[in-house]
Design an enzyme around this catalytic site. Sequence first.
Site, PDB file in Angstrom:
ATOM      1  N   CYS A   1      36.891  40.803  35.045  1.00  0.00           N
ATOM      2  CA  CYS A   1      37.500  40.789  36.235  1.00  0.00           C
ATOM      3  C   CYS A   1      37.007  40.104  37.471  1.00  0.00           C
ATOM      4  CB  CYS A   1      37.727  42.120  36.286  1.00  0.00           C
ATOM      5  SG  CYS A   1      38.629  42.602  38.059  1.00  0.00           S
TER       6      CYS A   1
ATOM      7  N   ARG B   1      36.761  42.352  41.547  1.00  0.00           N
ATOM      8  CA  ARG B   1      36.010  43.703  41.465  1.00  0.00           C
ATOM      9  C   ARG B   1      35.386  44.040  42.885  1.00  0.00           C
ATOM     10  NH1 ARG B   1      31.805  42.348  37.061  1.00  0.00           N
ATOM     11  NH2 ARG B   1      32.505  40.104  37.043  1.00  0.00           N
TER      12      ARG B   1
ATOM     13  N   TRP C   1      46.198  44.438  41.245  1.00  0.00           N
ATOM     14  CA  TRP C   1      47.277  43.369  41.758  1.00  0.00           C
ATOM     15  C   TRP C   1      47.192  42.223  41.035  1.00  0.00           C
ATOM     16  CZ3 TRP C   1      44.074  46.169  45.066  1.00  0.00           C
ATOM     17  CH2 TRP C   1      42.773  45.404  45.235  1.00  0.00           C
TER      18      TRP C   1
ATOM     19  N   GLU D   1      47.603  34.174  37.017  1.00  0.00           N
ATOM     20  CA  GLU D   1      47.715  34.930  35.928  1.00  0.00           C
ATOM     21  C   GLU D   1      49.233  34.919  35.308  1.00  0.00           C
ATOM     22  OE1 GLU D   1      45.507  39.015  35.767  1.00  0.00           O
ATOM     23  OE2 GLU D   1      46.007  38.466  37.798  1.00  0.00           O
TER      24      GLU D   1
END
Length: 596
Positions: A253, A256, A430, A435
């Site tokens: 991720c 973070r 979100w 992506e």
Amino acid sequence: QEQDIDEFAKPLGKSSYAMFVAGRVAFPMLQASFRYEILLCDEIFTRLQVNYSTNLLGDKELTYHIGTHIFNEVFRHTPELLDYFSSDELIGLGHDFMKLMADIVGNIHHIRINDSELRQRLMEQGELWRQNGVPVHTLTLIGNEYLACIKPHLHYYDIEDSTLEERLLDALAYLYNESIFFIMTPMLIDSNLLTEAKKFYKQVADELNWSDKALELRMSEIKSEVSVTGTYTQTGEEIEIGARLAWRNSSKCIGRISWNTLQVRDCRHLFSPDTIFREIEEHIKIASGGPNIQSVMTVFRPQLSHETWGMRFWSSQLYRYAGYEQKNGEVLGDPANAEFTEYLINSKLWSPPSPRSSFDLLPLVLKMPMVHKPFVYELKPNLVHEVSLDHPQHPAIKDLNLKWSSIPAITNFKMNLGGIKYPCMPFNGWFLSTEIARNLLERYNLTNSLANAMKISLDDRMLAQKVSAELENVILHSFEKNGYTIVDPMTIGKSFLTHCKRERQSERECPAQWSWIGGLVGPTNPTWHLEMRDFKIDPLYDYCCDPWKVTMFDGETNGNINDLDESAHRQKNFNLNPNPNNAKMPKVLIAFGSET
């Protein structure tokens, strides 16, 4: 049962999970099987029974003396063990132990039967000692004394085999080790659970600034609860900090920096599918209710020790688009969901709309333990948050009718907090514009269509890069226009550098997988040249496997579904002898098998 899904895509010899199974599971399993056949072959088995019966079982006074001597020696060397036994238990310990060992020797092969009475007795003994808190190493001490006392009575002279007496003792030692496994199992489960709890609560204490006394008191409460129930219950505050730490430790991720703002909703008290789906609706309302998308996690009840999968969603996300495989091999919609889409349709769990499109929202599928058929739920229209893509500089894009969900809400992750497993914990963050762009370009194969809409030549050597960059602009514009939170690669890259700096200042190393962070956002991003080390630190989020892939029907038309929990339950008393009544047993895929 479950591993990172990336592992399964790797070829043979490249998957660490496959090598682990081969080296640490399959090979030792074969070794153990061969060792059993050698040490407890029919010849040794018969002679051991005869010898044991002749020299020991015929003399009750001798067996009582040996049993008493064994425990006297154990307690003499380790007197602290006396605290775990009542005075009444101490009187009969030696006699009961010798009787149990006599039954084991007399019924050696019965221990191989799954639900034999002998196994049940061993596990009941282990459960009793577990409740009393008897340390696991006690069984090793008892075994050493037992073999030392039995050795003089296993004399068996054979002129043709001078090693027979030694082989009989080896066989008895092996048999003891195999048998106590069933006694140790409940004790080991508790021991492992308490070990994980201790590690987790040390982190909780550090994060919440508990005093040493508060930590000691909490661990004492946990130990007492585990001794009675075999598990323990965590507080809402403990789950919240555990979920936040799991996010902080997620090496894939890039976002973070907001780990400490995760809103955790405690819904462990819910057991009915209707109430669970209602809480999912509430989750979506909270996540999308303000000017910015909120990071939210809803935690449902943990997995119980006897459950194979626990309660979990078969859907990988709250918003996923169907993929319909066509006769020519192409896929209409999202290819990532084509297999699941086909399964739902063939299982008569879901009927797709007519006509089908590239963006048909799949239903949510929830599987409850010990319930045959999964529960299917379709989100109400007011809860379906999607963004249609357009851009004033590229008006032709609107004609492509492209869209994407506005909230990335994941449902196929699980977390382990101090030995308590939560396989049903949907959460959302979100989107990063990259992506969505990759999803559309790589899965929907839209590069040429978008290039035409953007008036980019298909012969351009930088075609893919230009289309990707322009598509991200389109996505950012569309989300901001509709009032949904989204972040661009440069902003998220800078925030990750800030997060890493904060972690160093807190004297923590930040686990990071470069291919998901630097590799995701490209060479112009500040994370591209950041040195990263990928490692696992608990707690963290893990992928769940897909139970629907090993779920089958009783019949082709009745739609009655059984999962492995049910199959195992129905086969509990299954007779290994051929039986025509068992001819229609379901096919079972065994990914990993063990006694526990």
